[in-house]
Design an enzyme around this catalytic site. Sequence first.
Site, short mmCIF file in Angstrom:
data_model
loop_
_atom_site.label_atom_id
_atom_site.label_comp_id
_atom_site.label_asym_id
_atom_site.label_seq_id
_atom_site.Cartn_x
_atom_site.Cartn_y
_atom_site.Cartn_z
CB CYS A 160 41.56 61.81 17.19
SG CYS A 160 40.28 62.64 16.22
NE ARG A 165 44.31 62.78 14.49
CZ ARG A 165 45.31 63.23 15.25
NH1 ARG A 165 46.51 62.67 15.18
NH2 ARG A 165 45.12 64.25 16.07
#
Length: 201
Positions: A160, A165
């Site tokens: 990410c 994430r």
Amino acid sequence: MSQLGIGNDTTIVGYDDQGGLGPARLWWVLDYYGHDKSKVLNGGWNKWATEKRPVATEELTVPAAQFNVHLDSGKVCLVEDLLPDMKRPNVVIVDARSPAEYSGFDVRAKRGGHITGALNIDWVRNVTNDALKTFKPAPELRKMYEAAGVAPDKEIIVHCHTGVRAAHTIFTLSLLGYSQLRNYDGSWQEWGDRPDLPIAR
């Protein structure tokens, strides 16, 4: 971990109010450190409070424990690993950022765009789009990932911007039974800042 009273046999349950983003990162870090007894509370604080489950306000103190680290380097992908892996047909690179970041419209490093060949599956698609933000049903998630080309028999490298994430996506894929998972932890913060690395828009 030792100061928090967490030992190698301690079960850890993490929760937040953002769809499990922080706890999934904690789960991934602990997994990398060889601790396989951590979980993420589905729905987190949002679901817990909505269901009016018991809560406490006092600070908890626990005795120290012994936490031994056993690093699993196979959980991490370094940029030196990713460059040759980009060319291997059995490797799938998943970009867990937003479509705006992926396209280069939302620039958060020196350069915007994405790693050539990376598939964009925003991490928020793993959870419901409501106040509870619980994980979507496994069949729905499996269909979404496999339709995008993220097959269980492939080696999956997720990134990410800073690896947080990405950890959520890795946690989600692990729930679905995927076993060949690595986090490119340097992520776009590293890739986007290095002018020698190829990008696409």
